[in-house]
Design a protein around this motif. Sequence first.
Motif, mmCIF file in Angstrom:
data_model
loop_
_atom_site.group_PDB
_atom_site.id
_atom_site.type_symbol
_atom_site.label_atom_id
_atom_site.label_comp_id
_atom_site.label_asym_id
_atom_site.label_seq_id
_atom_site.Cartn_x
_atom_site.Cartn_y
_atom_site.Cartn_z
ATOM 1 N N THR A 14 0.835 -1.199 0.000
ATOM 2 C CA THR A 14 0.000 0.000 0.000
ATOM 3 C C THR A 14 0.871 1.252 0.000
ATOM 4 N N GLU A 15 0.437 2.255 -0.738
ATOM 5 C CA GLU A 15 1.199 3.497 -0.826
ATOM 6 C C GLU A 15 1.330 4.162 0.542
ATOM 7 N N ASP A 27 1.227 7.264 1.390
ATOM 8 C CA ASP A 27 0.226 8.305 1.616
ATOM 9 C C ASP A 27 -1.118 7.696 2.032
ATOM 10 N N MET A 28 -1.463 6.555 1.433
ATOM 11 C CA MET A 28 -2.702 5.890 1.808
ATOM 12 C C MET A 28 -2.612 5.338 3.231
ATOM 13 N N PHE A 61 -3.148 8.178 5.579
ATOM 14 C CA PHE A 61 -4.558 8.590 5.612
ATOM 15 C C PHE A 61 -5.396 7.616 6.434
ATOM 16 N N LEU A 62 -5.174 6.324 6.264
ATOM 17 C CA LEU A 62 -5.917 5.331 7.032
ATOM 18 C C LEU A 62 -5.590 5.416 8.518
ATOM 19 N N VAL A 103 -11.109 3.339 -1.676
ATOM 20 C CA VAL A 103 -10.277 3.180 -0.477
ATOM 21 C C VAL A 103 -10.608 1.877 0.239
ATOM 22 N N GLN A 153 -8.763 -1.301 -0.841
ATOM 23 C CA GLN A 153 -7.347 -1.434 -0.518
ATOM 24 C C GLN A 153 -7.107 -1.933 0.902
#
Length: 351
Positions: free
Chosen positions: A283-284, A286-287, A290-291, A329, A332
Amino acid sequence: MAEPGQGGRSGALAARAAMGRRPHARGHARRRHRRDQRRVPRPPSRTRDPARHAHGGRGHGGRPCRPARHPQPRLPPAGRPRVAAVSRKCLSKVDRHFLGDALGCIFRAPKTRLRPAQAMDGALSKSERETLKAVFRLAKDGEGAHTGELAAHLGVSPGTATATVKRLAGRGLLDHRPYRGVELTKAGRREAAAAMRRHRIVERFLADMLGYAWNEADRLAGSFEHELPQEVEDRMYVALDRPATCPHGFPIPELDTAEIPDMPPLYQLDTGDVAVVAISGSTEPDMVAFLDTLGLRPGVRVEVLEKHPFDGPMVLEVDGSRRTLGEKVARQIYVRKEPTKGSRSRREKSA
């Protein structure tokens, strides 16, 4: 005779031309004479093979000929090995036959020795283990993984991915059918489960023992997990008190099993379902950040409160807070679904 006004040299040249002689002919004759004197006569019958003559190995005139001198083979230059050059005239028919057999044995020996070793050695290489894990992740719902998807997932060229797939199919670990993709066989699922078990145990060791973050353990584990002996893997598992999941939240498969627990995306859950979150290491960043602000971390328990149709958003309960996620989202995030028995939805709680 020279015309008036011409020099003496021009007149001499004209006189020689009139007599039929070329200029400097005498000088050319002297040079040819000296060159002929320097020539060394070639010895007769120096390179003849006595075995080819039926008159007792004698040359012309009945005189015994000298034995043939074979040219010395030149040594190959430094670098790749080369066979010394030997003149064909220096070898008889029988010699050439034996020389061909010897060279054939030299150049064919490595291939014939490697094939039995590969058949006896059941250890998989790093690329083969990664390919098996990628096939497991990409082959879903009865559809095989295509070689183009495997190449993109592994970061290699399509030709390299195809060659690895054919090699694993020859060992009975993959089922490769044209235009239908690649699927794991029963033996292939067992090897894929063993590769995923080792990877997740090493991740847990890096996170619990060495203090690495869960999103860094995946990158570091792949750098040395393939060189670990099986004994070291077993001791690490016992030293970690036999963990059930990796730092990302994915379950660690049992030893010598072909069963790998299914981890569907979060968006496949329905209203009222309860599950535990797992986030992939690919997973990136940035993601992941955010999570983390939403409280969605590996091992967190979530409950689906609402799910809107037509790929609409879904509403979750995360640590007592209400969170809304979009379809992109939510796909993922992977989950391990828990039994719904004993769990109550928010409507039942409010009632």
